[in-house]
Design a protein around this motif. Structure first.
Motif, mmCIF file in Angstrom:
data_model
loop_
_atom_site.group_PDB
_atom_site.id
_atom_site.type_symbol
_atom_site.label_atom_id
_atom_site.label_comp_id
_atom_site.label_asym_id
_atom_site.label_seq_id
_atom_site.Cartn_x
_atom_site.Cartn_y
_atom_site.Cartn_z
ATOM 1 N N ILE A 93 45.063 62.241 72.087
ATOM 2 C CA ILE A 93 44.379 61.692 73.259
ATOM 3 C C ILE A 93 45.057 62.159 74.536
ATOM 4 O O ILE A 93 44.397 62.539 75.513
ATOM 5 C CB ILE A 93 44.354 60.152 73.190
ATOM 6 N N GLU A 153 43.358 49.497 79.593
ATOM 7 C CA GLU A 153 42.773 49.859 78.298
ATOM 8 C C GLU A 153 42.046 48.678 77.667
ATOM 9 O O GLU A 153 40.978 48.836 77.073
ATOM 10 C CB GLU A 153 43.855 50.391 77.352
ATOM 11 N N ARG A 157 38.263 49.974 78.159
ATOM 12 C CA ARG A 157 37.862 50.491 76.858
ATOM 13 C C ARG A 157 37.511 49.353 75.898
ATOM 14 O O ARG A 157 36.440 49.323 75.310
ATOM 15 C CB ARG A 157 38.981 51.367 76.270
ATOM 16 N N MET A 208 39.847 58.676 77.183
ATOM 17 C CA MET A 208 40.327 57.463 76.523
ATOM 18 C C MET A 208 39.204 56.779 75.744
ATOM 19 O O MET A 208 39.415 56.268 74.632
ATOM 20 C CB MET A 208 40.912 56.501 77.560
ATOM 21 N N TYR A 212 39.028 56.054 71.809
ATOM 22 C CA TYR A 212 38.839 54.704 71.267
ATOM 23 C C TYR A 212 37.832 54.690 70.125
ATOM 24 O O TYR A 212 38.092 54.128 69.058
ATOM 25 C CB TYR A 212 38.379 53.776 72.398
ATOM 26 N N LEU A 222 45.667 54.454 72.655
ATOM 27 C CA LEU A 222 45.238 54.663 74.030
ATOM 28 C C LEU A 222 46.277 54.136 75.016
ATOM 29 O O LEU A 222 46.557 54.772 76.038
ATOM 30 C CB LEU A 222 43.897 53.959 74.284
ATOM 31 N N HIS A 226 48.121 56.375 77.686
ATOM 32 C CA HIS A 226 47.938 56.013 79.094
ATOM 33 C C HIS A 226 49.280 55.782 79.779
ATOM 34 O O HIS A 226 49.506 56.233 80.907
ATOM 35 C CB HIS A 226 47.076 54.746 79.178
#
Length: 238
Positions: A93, A153, A157, A208, A212, A222, A226
């Motif tokens: 990622i 996140e 997400r 991201m 996911y 993630l 991040h």
């Protein structure tokens, strides 16, 4: 690379499948996400205000999650079953995100796109203070940067993708739309305009979001990616 792809776009089961109800949830949630940013405590720094915005939005999201009969654990905040695969997912990622940004920069320069420049470097001084050569300040604020990365996140997400796709009948098309919409919201929320920064942050949100749905809907890969991305960004300013 091992993909934790599921046969269905989501295994999340909400107590309601009423699209109108979920749409109302999203309207309230997105409104709260943006309206809370109108509150700014001048006596506190940007990081404190940012965390206040995120935690306030988290309270709204948590209330809706409980109301719909699910938990953050079901949305992806459970600890990965396989740590090695989670690390590999984080690396993938992270690399994919950086690659997306590099490709955008090359595309912009090749076609000479006229986009408002990224002013994040100038804004960093007012947000975080003088970071150049200031390692004590870096180590003081980086834990809060990681905390903010974790909250983003969860909110962008974890919550947004699941609610949008459930509202749209939980199909692969709905998942694709959900990933794109949350990326647009994520980018716009960081700049409030169509600029190089909003597009770059939007690409981060897109990468991201894809990570996911492709890696088992677990938030931890993630979050790690991040945090690493934001750490690199902060190191670049020291």
């Amino acid at each position: 690379m091992y993909l934790f792809l599921k046969k269905k776009s989501s295994s999340l089961v909400l107590q309601t499948k009423n699209a109108g109800v979920l749409c109302l949830d999203l309207i309230i949630y997105i409104s709260a996400m943006f309206l809370i940013r109108e509150v700014y405590f001048a006596q506190f720094n940007f990081i404190t205000n940012g965390l206040f915005w995120s935690f306030s939005t988290l309270l709204v999201a948590t209330g809706m999650i409980r109301l719909r009969g699910v938990s953050w654990r079901e949305i992806g905040l459970s600890w990965p079953c396989n740590f090695k695969k989670a690390v590999l997912a984080s690396i993938f990622i992270f690399v994919f995100t950086l690659s997306s940004i590099v490709i955008f920069q090359m595309f912009k320069e090749h076609f000479g796109l006229q986009i408002a420049p990224d002013k994040s470097a100038e804004q960093a001084l007012s947000k975080f203070g003088q970071l150049t050569g200031n390692w004590p300040l870096f180590f003081t604020i980086i834990p809060f940067i990681w905390l903010q990365s974790t909250l983003e996140e969860m909110l962008d997400r974890g919550f947004l993708i699941n609610w949008i796709e459930q509202m749209l009948a939980n199909t692969w098309f709905a998942t694709a739309v959900a990933v794109i919409i949350q990326a647009i919201i994520f980018g716009f929320r960081h700049s409030y305009d169509l600029s190089e920064r909003s597009i770059t942050v939007g690409l981060i949100g897109l990468a991201m979001g894809l990570g996911y749905v492709c890696f088992g809907r677990n938030l931890w890969p993630l979050i790690f990616a991040h945090c690493l991305l934001n750490t690199m960004s902060m190191l670049d300013r020291v």
